[in-house]
Design a protein around this motif. Structure first.
Motif, PDB file in Angstrom:
ATOM      1  N   THR A  14       0.807  -1.225   0.000  1.00 20.48           N
ATOM      2  CA  THR A  14       0.000   0.000   0.000  1.00 20.48           C
ATOM      3  C   THR A  14       0.839   1.274   0.000  1.00 20.48           C
ATOM      4  O   THR A  14       0.282   2.371   0.012  1.00 20.48           O
ATOM      5  CB  THR A  14      -0.926   0.007   1.225  1.00 20.48           C
ATOM      6  OG1 THR A  14      -0.141  -0.129   2.422  1.00 20.48           O
ATOM      7  CG2 THR A  14      -1.934  -1.130   1.133  1.00 20.48           C
ATOM      8  N   GLY A  15       2.154   1.136   0.018  1.00 19.30           N
ATOM      9  CA  GLY A  15       3.011   2.312  -0.052  1.00 19.30           C
ATOM     10  C   GLY A  15       3.272   3.005   1.262  1.00 19.30           C
ATOM     11  O   GLY A  15       3.880   4.079   1.283  1.00 19.30           O
ATOM     12  N   ARG A  16       2.867   2.403   2.383  1.00 21.79           N
ATOM     13  CA  ARG A  16       3.113   3.033   3.683  1.00 21.79           C
ATOM     14  C   ARG A  16       4.542   2.811   4.170  1.00 21.79           C
ATOM     15  O   ARG A  16       5.026   3.542   5.024  1.00 21.79           O
ATOM     16  CB  ARG A  16       2.116   2.508   4.711  1.00 21.79           C
ATOM     17  CG  ARG A  16       0.692   3.000   4.491  1.00 21.79           C
ATOM     18  CD  ARG A  16      -0.244   2.380   5.511  1.00 21.79           C
ATOM     19  NE  ARG A  16      -0.443   0.953   5.274  1.00 21.79           N
ATOM     20  CZ  ARG A  16      -0.926   0.116   6.189  1.00 21.79           C
ATOM     21  NH1 ARG A  16      -1.229   0.559   7.403  1.00 21.79           N
ATOM     22  NH2 ARG A  16      -1.101  -1.162   5.891  1.00 21.79           N
ATOM     23  N   ARG A  17       5.211   1.819   3.658  1.00 20.49           N
ATOM     24  CA  ARG A  17       6.625   1.592   3.925  1.00 20.49           C
ATOM     25  C   ARG A  17       7.329   1.302   2.611  1.00 20.49           C
ATOM     26  O   ARG A  17       6.689   0.953   1.614  1.00 20.49           O
ATOM     27  CB  ARG A  17       6.841   0.437   4.903  1.00 20.49           C
ATOM     28  CG  ARG A  17       6.310   0.665   6.291  1.00 20.49           C
ATOM     29  CD  ARG A  17       7.041   1.779   7.025  1.00 20.49           C
ATOM     30  NE  ARG A  17       8.450   1.472   7.244  1.00 20.49           N
ATOM     31  CZ  ARG A  17       9.258   2.221   7.991  1.00 20.49           C
ATOM     32  NH1 ARG A  17       8.780   3.312   8.592  1.00 20.49           N
ATOM     33  NH2 ARG A  17      10.523   1.898   8.151  1.00 20.49           N
ATOM     34  N   SER A  18       8.637   1.431   2.619  1.00 29.25           N
ATOM     35  CA  SER A  18       9.413   1.278   1.382  1.00 29.25           C
ATOM     36  C   SER A  18      10.554   0.289   1.602  1.00 29.25           C
ATOM     37  O   SER A  18      11.006   0.061   2.732  1.00 29.25           O
ATOM     38  CB  SER A  18       9.975   2.626   0.915  1.00 29.25           C
ATOM     39  OG  SER A  18       8.938   3.554   0.664  1.00 29.25           O
TER      40      SER A  18
END
Length: 398
Positions: free
Chosen positions: A263-267
């Motif tokens: 979901t793009g909350r961490r990379s």
């Protein structure tokens, strides 16, 4: 008288020897003739094959075939026109015309066209294989690189989850080191799972500390911290909490982190320094593994028991299995960084050696002398893993 009496008896023996010698000589001559005849036939076949005209791919040969079949096509320029105009060929005799027909007009002479040589075909460059869109096979190594997700880190974490879930739920009877009864008779599986667990701890530590952080000032992910702490629980705990419960909760935290990646909350960062940190951690782990594979006496002087030899062997197998699966994903995901370091071939060789370790599965682990009749399976496994440690050291110096 006795000497004369022996002469007739010796004559047949001499004649027999002469016949045998003549027979051997004939056999040798016949063998030589057959050998020379075979060579001459092979030479004649090679000469005929080399003398056979190769099919021509020039424009003149392609256009001359239809003309020979009687098709009405303009004559193609000969091969000499590549260097200059060819001599005009005599026109065929004119057919008789009817008396009432108008005389045919003589066409104006045309300048013979100079045919241009066909441009050389350039080899088509190989299309670059995008990571995660196709499987890349190394037939000479036996290694098949996986397809990875276009989202960085997703396949990396999925591989970690799959490795640990198999040991907890997929394997028959699940986690063995803490079994009170069955685990006492399955020490090979027990130590294999302990090797998997140790490699998972090192991988989770790198995932938390460097692979998912933009830099030293970035924060740790809470789920990765919890997963690492749960993986650190003792593997032989039967309850309060049991090892399966702790490691299952650690896998659940990895799944939560996986959702954050999607979901793009961490990379997840494909950087050279992150790759180097992962390789150095695996190098440190292999140092312990290699030492356990070559040790023959403990520090207190006691010899290594024959019953402990297979424990070290399968522990090393478990560590190598996790490294093999994780580094296959890293080989695809960190491909650009490996190209920058000029280390693609080194990584391929690391995977090749780990694949060799994967293939070792003896029926019984022996601990023979290095120059003895019986095998020394610990030394056999140590050979590829020592090469992996050496290659990791080379990559870490870049």
């Amino acid at each position: 008288m006795s000497r004369r009496a022996q002469l007739p008896a010796a004559a047949p023996a001499v004649a027999t020897k002469r016949v045998l010698r003549l027979f051997v000589l004939c056999v040798l001559c016949l063998s030589g003739i057959l050998f020379l005849g075979r060579d001459s036939m092979a030479l004649q076949k090679h000469t005929l094959e080399s003398a056979a005209p190769a099919p021509s791919h020039s424009p003149s040969s392609e256009t001359s075939a239809p003309a020979a079949a009687g098709q009405a096509q303009p004559a193609a320029p000969s091969a000499q026109t590549a260097h200059g105009p060819s001599q005009p060929e005599p026109s065929p005799a004119a057919e008789p015309k009817p008396s009432g027909a108008a005389p045919a007009q003589t066409p104006a002479p045309k300048t013979p066209a100079v045919s241009q040589p066909a441009p050389a075909l350039k080899p088509e460059p190989h299309a670059p294989t995008l990571p995660g869109h196709a499987e890349e096979k190394h037939e000479e190594h036996g290694v098949v690189l996986p397809q990875i997700s276009p989202t960085p880190g997703v396949t990396f974490v999925e591989t970690m989850i799959a490795l640990m879930e198999y040991e907890l739920k997929g394997r028959f009877l699940g986690w063995r080191p803490n079994d009170l009864i069955v685990g006492r008779f399955t020490d090979n599986i027990n130590n294999y799972q302990l090797g998997v667990l140790e490699a998972m701890r090192f991988t989770t530590l790198r995932l938390k500390d460097s692979l998912t952080r933009m830099g030293e000032a970035d924060t740790y992910d809470r789920d990765l911290e919890d997963a690492l702490n749960l993986f650190m629980n003792k593997a032989t705990l039967f309850w309060f909490p049991s090892a399966e419960t702790s490691y299952g909760e650690a896998v659940d935290h990895l799944k939560k982190f996986l959702e954050k990646l999607k979901t793009g909350r961490r990379s997840f960062y494909y950087r050279v320094d992150n790759l180097m940190s992962l390789m150095k951690s695996y190098g440190d782990l292999l140092g312990n593994v290699n030492k356990s594979l070559i040790i023959d006496r403990y520090p207190d002087g006691r010899p290594v028991s024959w019953f402990a030899v297979d424990d070290y062997f399968y522990y090393a197998k478990g560590v190598a299995h996790v490294m093999y699966e994780i580094l296959k994903v890293a080989r695809v995901g960190f491909y650009e960084q490996l190209v920058t370091l000029d280390a693609v071939d080194i990584m391929d060789e690391i995977l090749h050696e780990l694949h060799r370790a994967e293939q070792m599965d003896p029926w019984i682990v022996l601990d023979g002398d290095l120059d003895g009749f019986l095998a020394n399976h610990r030394a056999n496994l140590n050979a590829p893993l020592s090469e992996v440690a050496h290659l990791i050291t080379i990559v870490s110096r870049f």
